[in-house]
Write a protein that holds these residues in place. Structure first.
Motif, short mmCIF file in Angstrom:
data_model
loop_
_atom_site.label_atom_id
_atom_site.label_comp_id
_atom_site.label_asym_id
_atom_site.label_seq_id
_atom_site.Cartn_x
_atom_site.Cartn_y
_atom_site.Cartn_z
N ALA A 129 -10.85 32.69 -37.13
CA ALA A 129 -11.47 34.00 -36.97
C ALA A 129 -11.21 34.57 -35.58
CB ALA A 129 -12.97 33.90 -37.23
N LYS A 130 -11.31 33.72 -34.55
CA LYS A 130 -11.14 34.20 -33.17
C LYS A 130 -10.43 33.13 -32.34
CE LYS A 130 -15.07 37.38 -33.26
NZ LYS A 130 -16.30 37.85 -32.57
N PRO A 131 -9.13 32.93 -32.57
CA PRO A 131 -8.41 31.89 -31.83
C PRO A 131 -8.40 32.16 -30.33
CG PRO A 131 -6.87 33.36 -32.97
CD PRO A 131 -8.24 33.70 -33.46
N ASN A 132 -8.66 31.09 -29.57
CA ASN A 132 -8.60 31.13 -28.10
C ASN A 132 -9.62 32.07 -27.47
OD1 ASN A 132 -6.56 29.25 -28.12
ND2 ASN A 132 -5.22 30.38 -26.76
N MET A 270 -2.13 35.20 -29.56
CA MET A 270 -2.72 33.90 -29.22
C MET A 270 -2.02 32.73 -29.90
SD MET A 270 -4.76 35.52 -27.43
CE MET A 270 -5.21 37.24 -27.46
N SER A 271 -0.95 32.99 -30.65
CA SER A 271 -0.28 31.93 -31.41
C SER A 271 1.15 31.73 -30.92
CB SER A 271 -0.27 32.28 -32.90
OG SER A 271 -1.59 32.47 -33.39
N ARG A 272 1.62 30.50 -31.05
CA ARG A 272 2.99 30.17 -30.66
C ARG A 272 3.70 29.48 -31.82
NH1 ARG A 272 1.89 26.60 -27.10
NH2 ARG A 272 1.90 27.92 -25.25
N ASN A 273 4.90 29.96 -32.15
CA ASN A 273 5.72 29.30 -33.16
C ASN A 273 6.61 28.24 -32.52
OD1 ASN A 273 4.67 31.01 -35.09
ND2 ASN A 273 6.65 31.57 -35.95
N VAL A 274 7.03 27.29 -33.35
CA VAL A 274 7.95 26.24 -32.91
C VAL A 274 9.15 26.25 -33.84
CG1 VAL A 274 8.28 23.75 -32.60
CG2 VAL A 274 6.09 24.82 -31.95
N HIS A 275 10.34 26.47 -33.28
CA HIS A 275 11.53 26.46 -34.13
C HIS A 275 12.18 25.07 -34.09
CE1 HIS A 275 14.07 26.57 -30.57
NE2 HIS A 275 13.42 27.63 -30.12
N HIS A 294 -1.36 32.44 -39.30
CA HIS A 294 -2.60 33.13 -38.90
C HIS A 294 -2.68 34.53 -39.50
CE1 HIS A 294 -5.21 31.01 -35.91
NE2 HIS A 294 -4.26 30.11 -36.11
N LEU A 295 -1.55 35.18 -39.69
CA LEU A 295 -1.57 36.50 -40.30
C LEU A 295 -1.82 36.42 -41.81
CD1 LEU A 295 1.43 38.23 -38.49
CD2 LEU A 295 -1.01 38.69 -38.15
N PHE A 296 -1.27 35.37 -42.44
CA PHE A 296 -1.39 35.20 -43.89
C PHE A 296 -1.81 33.77 -44.20
CE2 PHE A 296 2.01 38.29 -43.02
CZ PHE A 296 1.49 39.42 -43.65
N PRO A 297 -3.08 33.42 -43.90
CA PRO A 297 -3.51 32.02 -44.03
C PRO A 297 -3.48 31.47 -45.44
CG PRO A 297 -5.37 33.48 -43.54
CD PRO A 297 -4.13 34.29 -43.35
N SER A 298 -3.52 32.33 -46.46
CA SER A 298 -3.48 31.83 -47.83
C SER A 298 -2.06 31.79 -48.41
CB SER A 298 -4.37 32.69 -48.74
OG SER A 298 -3.92 34.03 -48.77
N MET A 299 -1.06 32.04 -47.58
CA MET A 299 0.33 32.00 -48.05
C MET A 299 0.78 30.56 -48.24
SD MET A 299 3.78 33.52 -46.23
CE MET A 299 3.36 35.22 -46.64
N ALA A 300 1.43 30.28 -49.35
CA ALA A 300 1.93 28.94 -49.62
C ALA A 300 2.93 28.52 -48.54
CB ALA A 300 2.59 28.89 -51.00
#
Length: 361
Positions: A129-132, A270-275, A294-300
């Motif tokens: 709901a409110k990361p960081n 507030m989020s970081r991706n890792v490639h 975080h944008l689409f938490p219910s995405m498979a």
């Protein structure tokens, strides 16, 4: 460039971002990226169940041999993958039915892994709901490790100050104790007085799992080897979980408690991706696509890789910083950030961490 997600709407900036995110969501829906992937998840469930069965058989067949420590390492890895699957179920990624997802999480977290789904889900929902954000995200609450100095009332001196100064270097070794902490927190919750949904089921599953697992280890292994087995399994499991979750937000901007920020900016900034390719996808359970998750938490989980280019294009078109790095580089960022916070904890006026958030805006 897809015109359906680039048109700018009139109105205040926050209203435009809400409207534009609605357009992004529609694009993702139209691309079929929110559909269920039952075959993928059932396959993973069957494979992980078979692997756990194989590891239990290995404990029985190998007997009194230090090769059992390799089996313990195997348990740590498989339990980590089980928890990623439980995480997906908790986010309603697997089934359309909320009840089916809940029961899947209970089986995977409590019965398979010996942890509390109710405890973890409550904590993780607050994080999403409110990361960081100070005072809201439980993942940055001050404990042994300081993740910010926003609520620090006095400088840390003596041994706490010495530790804080070096906490970045000590962070990953401390993760060897995280497995014990995760189990203890879950047990404390399900047997405590707080509200727990389906408490009798959680208690039954956790008791059966922990009792059965300890019985297996201490029945088939000598006492010293049994403790070594548990030490390796719990230590590596905690290290694995921490090594996957730490890169996602640690070292990203800290949001002051009274700040108001729209959903889109909050989740991306507030989020970081890792490639790193398919191995990274497997190792991190899809959580390397943290922005998209975080944008689409219910995405498979299998769709996160496919939606990433859409999200990156969306952010680039609007000048929204999109952070992505390699796994090893992310660990370096985490260590340096925690050392910086630790130095600030010894002198709170030395390092205004909130400037990071303000600059990110």
């Amino acid at each position: 460039m897809n015109p359906s997600i680039t048109a700018t709407k009139p109105g205040a900036p926050r209203e435009r971002q809400v409207s534009e995110f609605t357009a992004l969501s529609r694009t993702v829906q139209d691309a079929g990226l929110m559909r269920r992937r039952h075959g993928y998840y059932w396959t993973r469930f069957v494979v992980l169940t078979a692997l756990l069965g194989g590891l239990v058989s290995a404990v029985v067949l190998i007997g009194d041999s230090w090769w059992q420590l390799a089996v313990a390492a195997g348990f740590a890895l498989v339990f980590g993958q089980v928890m990623f699957l439980g995480h997906d179920a908790a986010h309603r990624q697997i089934f359309a039915s909320g009840k089916w997802n809940d029961w899947s999480s209970l089986v995977l977290a409590n019965l398979y892994s010996g942890m509390s789904y109710g405890w973890w889900n409550h904590k993780h929902s607050r994080h999403h709901a409110k990361p960081n954000q100070v005072g809201y995200d439980p993942d940055i609450n001050a404990d042994v490790i300081l993740f910010h100095t926003e609520t620090l009332e006095a400088p840390r001196k003596g041994f706490p100050g010495w530790f804080a100064k070096r906490q970045g270097w000590l962070f990953f070794p401390l993760l060897l104790l995280e497995g014990i902490n995760l189990h203890a927190s879950g047990v404390k919750t399900v047997f405590g007085r707080g509200e727990v949904k389906r408490r009798p089921v959680e208690i039954a599953f956790v008791t059966l799992r922990l009792g059965g697992y300890l019985g297996l280890v201490f029945w088939f292994l000598p006492l010293g080897m049994a403790f070594a087995f548990l030490g390796v399994q719990l230590g590596l499991f905690g290290l694995y979980m921490g090594a996957v979750f730490a890169p996602n937000h640690k070292g990203m901007p800290i949001v002051p408690p009274n700040s108001k920020i729209d959903f889109l900016s909050r989740q991306v900034l507030m989020s970081r991706n890792v490639h790193g390719g398919r191995f990274t996808d497997w190792f991190m359970g899809g959580l390397n696509y943290q922005v998209e998750h975080h944008l689409f938490p219910s995405m498979a989980r299998p769709h996160l890789r496919r939606v990433q280019p859409i999200v990156k294009e969306f952010c680039a078109a609007r000048g929204i910083p999109y952070t992505e790095t390699s796994l090893m580089a992310s660990y370096g960022i985490v260590v340096r950030y925690l050392n910086k916070v630790g130095l600030a904890a010894r002198d709170p006026f030395q390092c205004p961490l909130t400037a990071e958030y303000r600059s990110a805006r």
